[in-house]
Design a protein around this motif. Structure first.
Motif, PDB file in Angstrom:
ATOM      1  N   GLN A 200       0.825  -1.215  -0.042  1.00 44.53           N
ATOM      2  CA  GLN A 200       0.189   0.054   0.152  1.00 44.53           C
ATOM      3  C   GLN A 200       1.160   1.077  -0.072  1.00 44.53           C
ATOM      4  N   ALA A 205      -5.985   3.580   0.136  1.00 40.89           N
ATOM      5  CA  ALA A 205      -6.680   4.045  -0.727  1.00 40.89           C
ATOM      6  C   ALA A 205      -6.385   4.853  -1.903  1.00 40.89           C
ATOM      7  N   TYR A 206      -6.924   4.609  -3.165  1.00 43.15           N
ATOM      8  CA  TYR A 206      -6.321   5.506  -4.114  1.00 43.15           C
ATOM      9  C   TYR A 206      -6.521   6.913  -3.918  1.00 43.15           C
ATOM     10  N   GLY A 207      -5.494   7.574  -4.434  1.00 46.74           N
ATOM     11  CA  GLY A 207      -5.489   9.305  -4.129  1.00 46.74           C
ATOM     12  C   GLY A 207      -6.878   9.869  -4.849  1.00 46.74           C
ATOM     13  N   SER A 209      -9.979   8.597  -4.599  1.00 46.21           N
ATOM     14  CA  SER A 209     -10.850   8.422  -3.800  1.00 46.21           C
ATOM     15  C   SER A 209     -10.969   9.066  -2.584  1.00 46.21           C
ATOM     16  N   SER A 212      -8.463   9.160   1.203  1.00 44.99           N
ATOM     17  CA  SER A 212      -6.783   8.782   0.921  1.00 44.99           C
ATOM     18  C   SER A 212      -5.695   9.678   1.620  1.00 44.99           C
ATOM     19  N   SER A 213      -4.618   9.375   1.563  1.00 42.66           N
ATOM     20  CA  SER A 213      -3.501  10.181   2.189  1.00 42.66           C
ATOM     21  C   SER A 213      -3.281  11.490   1.429  1.00 42.66           C
ATOM     22  N   TYR A 239      -1.257   3.066  -7.997  1.00 42.08           N
ATOM     23  CA  TYR A 239      -1.129   4.234  -7.285  1.00 42.08           C
ATOM     24  C   TYR A 239      -1.489   5.552  -8.008  1.00 42.08           C
ATOM     25  N   ASN A 250      -3.796  14.714  -2.985  1.00 40.90           N
ATOM     26  CA  ASN A 250      -4.145  13.507  -2.325  1.00 40.90           C
ATOM     27  C   ASN A 250      -3.373  12.289  -3.220  1.00 40.90           C
ATOM     28  N   GLY A 252      -2.015   7.828  -3.106  1.00 41.84           N
ATOM     29  CA  GLY A 252      -2.004   6.350  -2.432  1.00 41.84           C
ATOM     30  C   GLY A 252      -2.675   5.468  -3.488  1.00 41.84           C
TER      31      GLY A 252
END
Length: 257
Positions: A200, A205-207, A209, A212-213, A239, A250, A252
């Motif tokens: 990961q 989480a996908y950026g 979505s 996400s980070s 990613y 965002n 991830g």
């Protein structure tokens, strides 16, 4: 007052007084099907090429899953004196999950530097620790957001976590020649011995979505440039990024699983 404490307080004053600019941008084209330094890499990066003597960014501190024993997942802020990574002098600060370096799968604060394109080692190799409360290599709290900064003061590159100066790389490591950065980037990075990592980035989480980070609040110091992120993803199927602005994005993804 010890010389170390005095220098730390001076450095803190320098950061708080630094003129805010802002910027961030993407790493170059290294990606999972291009492998170097014994690993394969994927990036989601914001970058800007501009002259600056420091930068700050806020980063979500994640707890990524699936990190291999010989790999890592991280987010960082990096300042280089040239865009050419093969010859660049570079300083880095961020968080990582890296069992090979840290001996566990927790989230840790790290610093690192390069001299003329040659890597060194994490959290040491000339780094001068000055704080008793913030230390290179210490564990960080997943789910929190930290502010990570690098600022040149009197020729030395100071590292800050949440506005606390905790140590510096002496300018003598570069023979006094590295005092200004010309390429500033902040990014997520996944490394693995496999070409497509089952690791990961961020919390998976996908950026693009929700939840996400994130990397945000980018500022430049000692620069005439305004914030202007250029954001890229080397492996967007695994990613990616979203919500990109001049100062934030965002990022991830779950990896190849």
């Amino acid at each position: 007052m010890s010389r170390t404490i005095r220098r730390s307080r001076i450095a803190a004053a320098v950061l708080s007084a630094a003129a805010a600019g802002a910027v961030v941008l993407p790493a170059s084209s290294a990606h999972a099907d291009v492998c170097w330094f014994g690993s394969c890499y994927s990036y989601v990066t914001g970058r800007q090429d501009a002259a600056a003597t420091g930068a700050s960014v806020d980063m979500y501190q994640a707890d990524p899953y699936g990190v291999a024993s010989n790999g890592h997942s991280l987010q960082e802020l990096a300042l280089q004196n040239t865009y050419d990574t093969t010859t660049a002098d570079t300083i880095e600060i961020g968080w990582s999950v890296d069992p090979g370096v840290n001996g566990d799968y927790q989230t840790h604060l790290f610093v690192y530097h390069w001299v003329n394109g040659q890597g060194t080692c994490y959290n040491a190799c000339g780094f001068v620790q000055t704080s008793s409360t913030v230390r290179a290599g210490m564990t960080l709290t997943p789910g929190a957001t930290g502010r990570f900064s690098l600022v040149n003061y009197n020729g030395d590159w100071w590292a800050y976590y949440n506005n606390v100066p905790f140590g510096y790389f002496p300018g003598s490591l570069w023979g006094g020649a590295f005092t200004t950065a010309y390429s500033i980037s902040s990014f997520g990075e996944v490394a693995s011995s496999n070409q497509m990592a089952c690791t990961q980035m961020g919390d998976g989480a996908y950026g693009s979505s929700p939840g996400s980070s994130s990397i945000s609040g980018f500022e430049l110091y000692g620069s005439d440039a305004a914030p202007d992120f250029t954001v890229t993803a080397t492996d967007p199927g695994y990613y990616d990024y979203g919500a990109a602005t001049a100062t934030s994005f965002n990022l991830g993804g779950p990896g190849a699983c």
